[in-house]
Write a protein that holds these residues in place. Sequence first.
Motif, PDB file in Angstrom:
ATOM      1  N   UNK A  13     -71.771 -98.576  34.709  1.00  0.00           N
ATOM      2  CA  UNK A  13     -71.536 -97.140  34.561  1.00  0.00           C
ATOM      3  C   UNK A  13     -71.130 -96.579  35.915  1.00  0.00           C
ATOM      4  N   UNK A  14     -70.247 -95.593  35.910  1.00  0.00           N
ATOM      5  CA  UNK A  14     -69.883 -94.908  37.148  1.00  0.00           C
ATOM      6  C   UNK A  14     -70.952 -93.856  37.443  1.00  0.00           C
ATOM      7  N   UNK A  15     -71.460 -93.875  38.673  1.00  0.00           N
ATOM      8  CA  UNK A  15     -72.487 -92.915  39.070  1.00  0.00           C
ATOM      9  C   UNK A  15     -72.128 -92.276  40.412  1.00  0.00           C
ATOM     10  N   UNK A  16     -72.776 -91.149  40.690  1.00  0.00           N
ATOM     11  CA  UNK A  16     -72.722 -90.510  42.000  1.00  0.00           C
ATOM     12  C   UNK A  16     -74.106 -90.611  42.607  1.00  0.00           C
ATOM     13  N   UNK A  17     -74.145 -90.901  43.896  1.00  0.00           N
ATOM     14  CA  UNK A  17     -75.413 -91.013  44.615  1.00  0.00           C
ATOM     15  C   UNK A  17     -75.417 -89.934  45.696  1.00  0.00           C
ATOM     16  N   UNK A  18     -76.380 -89.013  45.623  1.00  0.00           N
ATOM     17  CA  UNK A  18     -76.509 -87.935  46.594  1.00  0.00           C
ATOM     18  C   UNK A  18     -77.765 -88.184  47.427  1.00  0.00           C
ATOM     19  N   UNK A  19     -77.611 -88.584  48.704  1.00  0.00           N
ATOM     20  CA  UNK A  19     -78.789 -88.806  49.558  1.00  0.00           C
ATOM     21  C   UNK A  19     -79.620 -87.529  49.710  1.00  0.00           C
ATOM     22  N   UNK A  20     -80.940 -87.713  49.841  1.00  0.00           N
ATOM     23  CA  UNK A  20     -81.869 -86.601  50.042  1.00  0.00           C
ATOM     24  C   UNK A  20     -82.604 -86.808  51.369  1.00  0.00           C
ATOM     25  N   UNK A  21     -82.949 -85.689  52.030  1.00  0.00           N
ATOM     26  CA  UNK A  21     -83.730 -85.806  53.260  1.00  0.00           C
ATOM     27  C   UNK A  21     -85.225 -85.789  52.926  1.00  0.00           C
ATOM     28  N   UNK A  22     -86.070 -85.802  53.938  1.00  0.00           N
ATOM     29  CA  UNK A  22     -87.523 -85.849  53.715  1.00  0.00           C
ATOM     30  C   UNK A  22     -88.061 -84.592  53.044  1.00  0.00           C
ATOM     31  N   UNK A  55     -84.009 -82.153  50.150  1.00  0.00           N
ATOM     32  CA  UNK A  55     -82.784 -81.372  50.094  1.00  0.00           C
ATOM     33  C   UNK A  55     -81.611 -82.330  50.243  1.00  0.00           C
ATOM     34  N   UNK A  56     -80.461 -81.967  49.623  1.00  0.00           N
ATOM     35  CA  UNK A  56     -79.269 -82.799  49.728  1.00  0.00           C
ATOM     36  C   UNK A  56     -78.925 -83.010  51.196  1.00  0.00           C
ATOM     37  N   UNK A  57     -78.627 -84.257  51.536  1.00  0.00           N
ATOM     38  CA  UNK A  57     -78.359 -84.612  52.922  1.00  0.00           C
ATOM     39  C   UNK A  57     -77.105 -85.482  52.971  1.00  0.00           C
ATOM     40  N   UNK A  58     -76.091 -85.022  53.665  1.00  0.00           N
ATOM     41  CA  UNK A  58     -74.855 -85.802  53.756  1.00  0.00           C
ATOM     42  C   UNK A  58     -74.032 -85.707  52.481  1.00  0.00           C
ATOM     43  N   UNK A  59     -72.997 -86.527  52.423  1.00  0.00           N
ATOM     44  CA  UNK A  59     -72.069 -86.502  51.292  1.00  0.00           C
ATOM     45  C   UNK A  59     -72.520 -87.455  50.205  1.00  0.00           C
ATOM     46  N   UNK A  60     -72.261 -87.064  48.977  1.00  0.00           N
ATOM     47  CA  UNK A  60     -72.529 -87.970  47.865  1.00  0.00           C
ATOM     48  C   UNK A  60     -71.437 -89.037  47.863  1.00  0.00           C
ATOM     49  N   UNK A  61     -71.718 -90.176  47.219  1.00  0.00           N
ATOM     50  CA  UNK A  61     -70.726 -91.232  47.148  1.00  0.00           C
ATOM     51  C   UNK A  61     -70.740 -91.885  45.769  1.00  0.00           C
ATOM     52  N   UNK A  62     -69.641 -92.549  45.473  1.00  0.00           N
ATOM     53  CA  UNK A  62     -69.407 -93.209  44.195  1.00  0.00           C
ATOM     54  C   UNK A  62     -70.037 -94.595  44.207  1.00  0.00           C
ATOM     55  N   UNK A  63     -70.601 -95.005  43.068  1.00  0.00           N
ATOM     56  CA  UNK A  63     -71.159 -96.349  42.924  1.00  0.00           C
ATOM     57  C   UNK A  63     -71.003 -96.785  41.465  1.00  0.00           C
ATOM     58  N   UNK A  64     -71.205 -98.065  41.231  1.00  0.00           N
ATOM     59  CA  UNK A  64     -71.137 -98.629  39.883  1.00  0.00           C
ATOM     60  C   UNK A  64     -72.435 -99.383  39.628  1.00  0.00           C
ATOM     61  N   UNK A  96     -82.642 -99.013  38.457  1.00  0.00           N
ATOM     62  CA  UNK A  96     -81.330 -99.625  38.289  1.00  0.00           C
ATOM     63  C   UNK A  96     -80.877-100.238  39.600  1.00  0.00           C
ATOM     64  N   UNK A  97     -79.822-101.020  39.509  1.00  0.00           N
ATOM     65  CA  UNK A  97     -79.171-101.592  40.691  1.00  0.00           C
ATOM     66  C   UNK A  97     -77.723-101.126  40.659  1.00  0.00           C
ATOM     67  N   UNK A  98     -77.189-100.774  41.842  1.00  0.00           N
ATOM     68  CA  UNK A  98     -75.798-100.349  41.886  1.00  0.00           C
ATOM     69  C   UNK A  98     -75.054-101.011  43.031  1.00  0.00           C
ATOM     70  N   UNK A  99     -73.732-101.077  42.865  1.00  0.00           N
ATOM     71  CA  UNK A  99     -72.821-101.608  43.870  1.00  0.00           C
ATOM     72  C   UNK A  99     -72.038-100.445  44.461  1.00  0.00           C
ATOM     73  N   UNK A 100     -71.891-100.457  45.795  1.00  0.00           N
ATOM     74  CA  UNK A 100     -71.133 -99.398  46.453  1.00  0.00           C
ATOM     75  C   UNK A 100     -70.542 -99.937  47.747  1.00  0.00           C
ATOM     76  N   UNK A 101     -69.670 -99.152  48.350  1.00  0.00           N
ATOM     77  CA  UNK A 101     -69.088 -99.536  49.637  1.00  0.00           C
ATOM     78  C   UNK A 101     -69.893 -98.954  50.792  1.00  0.00           C
TER      79      UNK A 101
END
Length: 137
Positions: free
Chosen positions: A49-58, A61-70, A79-84
Amino acid sequence: METSATPHVAQPVDVGETISGEEIHGLIPSASGYVGPERRASRRVPRTLEISVQPMDLQMKESGRSFFAITRDISQGGLAFLSSQKSDFEKAVVSLNEGIAPGIVCRICHSSMIHSSGPEEVWLTNVEYLHLYRPRK
């Protein structure tokens, strides 16, 4: 009883070519040679499945840019995902790219590089579901 497992050797991938799903599966070591005890509480189901991963800080709160993963596989607990991109943060919101399902706050359990070809890297990350994401206002 003695078993012998053939070590998995990733084949080089040309950076300029498109990688098919079958080739991505070829980058992932097979679990068929594993003979130890089952470590998971629930069965993992192979699912892409195509997913978006949005990092969170301590402060969650959203921290940095979200990125694409599968996704590689999905279970009742994570779950387990693959990303660059390496997941070098503790928590993230994982959301489906298609559909209206809410994001899920996840704990990053482990992230490791499984393939590298020059500047191109493929990371495998395992996450544990924590709770549905409810943005703070």
